[in-house]
Design a protein around this motif. Structure first.
Motif, PDB file in Angstrom:
ATOM      1  N   SER A  61     -41.924 -64.979   3.387  1.00  0.00           N
ATOM      2  CA  SER A  61     -41.903 -63.749   4.183  1.00  0.00           C
ATOM      3  C   SER A  61     -43.207 -63.489   4.936  1.00  0.00           C
ATOM      4  O   SER A  61     -43.264 -62.601   5.784  1.00  0.00           O
ATOM      5  CB  SER A  61     -41.573 -62.544   3.292  1.00  0.00           C
ATOM      6  N   GLU A  79     -48.040 -59.296   7.527  1.00  0.00           N
ATOM      7  CA  GLU A  79     -47.214 -58.599   6.543  1.00  0.00           C
ATOM      8  C   GLU A  79     -46.494 -59.641   5.698  1.00  0.00           C
ATOM      9  O   GLU A  79     -46.282 -60.784   6.119  1.00  0.00           O
ATOM     10  CB  GLU A  79     -46.213 -57.655   7.201  1.00  0.00           C
ATOM     11  N   THR A  80     -46.151 -59.226   4.506  1.00  0.00           N
ATOM     12  CA  THR A  80     -45.366 -60.055   3.607  1.00  0.00           C
ATOM     13  C   THR A  80     -44.789 -59.142   2.534  1.00  0.00           C
ATOM     14  O   THR A  80     -45.066 -57.943   2.501  1.00  0.00           O
ATOM     15  CB  THR A  80     -46.217 -61.197   2.996  1.00  0.00           C
ATOM     16  N   GLU A  81     -44.002 -59.707   1.655  1.00  0.00           N
ATOM     17  CA  GLU A  81     -43.457 -58.946   0.531  1.00  0.00           C
ATOM     18  C   GLU A  81     -43.530 -59.823  -0.709  1.00  0.00           C
ATOM     19  O   GLU A  81     -43.121 -60.985  -0.685  1.00  0.00           O
ATOM     20  CB  GLU A  81     -42.014 -58.534   0.797  1.00  0.00           C
ATOM     21  N   LYS A  86     -44.094 -54.315  -0.232  1.00  0.00           N
ATOM     22  CA  LYS A  86     -44.472 -54.710   1.129  1.00  0.00           C
ATOM     23  C   LYS A  86     -45.990 -54.633   1.261  1.00  0.00           C
ATOM     24  O   LYS A  86     -46.598 -53.627   0.895  1.00  0.00           O
ATOM     25  CB  LYS A  86     -43.808 -53.805   2.155  1.00  0.00           C
ATOM     26  N   ALA A 113     -50.074 -52.443  -2.934  1.00  0.00           N
ATOM     27  CA  ALA A 113     -50.270 -53.834  -2.517  1.00  0.00           C
ATOM     28  C   ALA A 113     -51.634 -54.348  -2.970  1.00  0.00           C
ATOM     29  O   ALA A 113     -51.755 -55.484  -3.440  1.00  0.00           O
ATOM     30  CB  ALA A 113     -50.135 -53.955  -1.008  1.00  0.00           C
TER      31      ALA A 113
END
Length: 129
Positions: A61, A79-81, A86, A113
Motif C-alpha cells: 500500500s 501514505e501507507t496502511e 493509515k 501512526a
C-alpha cells in the motif's frame, strides 16, 4: 541525461537494492526520525534506520502522493496502511552536488501512526542487533 539524487532515491525504493541505498547516502548524512529524539549522523546509522523503515513501510500500500522541489532537495509526501492504521508522512531530503543524500528527515502523522512505527522500528532494529 544526468541521474539526480532523487532519481537514485526512487530507484532504490523500487529495487530495494541495499547497495543502491548505501551509494546514495553521503558519508556524513544527517538523519532525523519521527520516533528517535536525537538526530543521527553518518552513513552507517542512517543506512540501518532507512533499511529498517523500508522493510516496515514498504508494504504494497505504500505510495508517494506528491513531491515538491527546491534547489538542493525535495519533499515527498507518502501514505501507507499497516495493521489497519493509515500512515501519512513526508520525507524531506537534501542532496549534494553529486546527488548523494546529505540530510533525510521523516515526519509522520497521526499520533497512532507514530506509536505504531515506534514499536515496529524498535522490533526491526533489535533484529539487526
Amino acid at each position: 541525461m544526468k541521474t539526480t539524487g532523487l532519481d537514485k532515491w526512487y530507484g532504490f525504493m523500487k529495487s530495494r537494492d541495499r547497495t543502491a541505498l548505501w551509494d546514495v547516502l553521503h558519508p556524513d548524512v544527517f538523519f532525523e526520525s519521527p520516533v528517535v529524539h536525537t538526530p543521527q549522523r553518518g552513513r552507517d546509522i542512517t543506512f540501518k534506520y532507512l533499511s529498517s523503515a523500508v522493510k516496515i513501510l514498504g508494504v504494497p500500500s505504500f505510495r508517494y502522493l506528491g513531491e515538491w522541489h527546491g534547489d538542493q532537495g525535495a519533499v515527498l509526501e507518502f501514505e501507507t496502511e499497516i495493521e489497519g492504521i493509515k500512515i501519512n508522512g513526508v520525507d524531506l531530503i537534501n542532496f549534494d552536488a553529486e546527488g548523494r543524500i546529505t540530510n533525510f528527515k521523516v515526519m509522520v502523522r497521526p499520533l497512532k501512526a507514530i506509536n505504531l512505527l515506534h514499536r515496529l522500528m524498535g522490533e526491526q532494529l533489535a533484529k539487526q542487533g
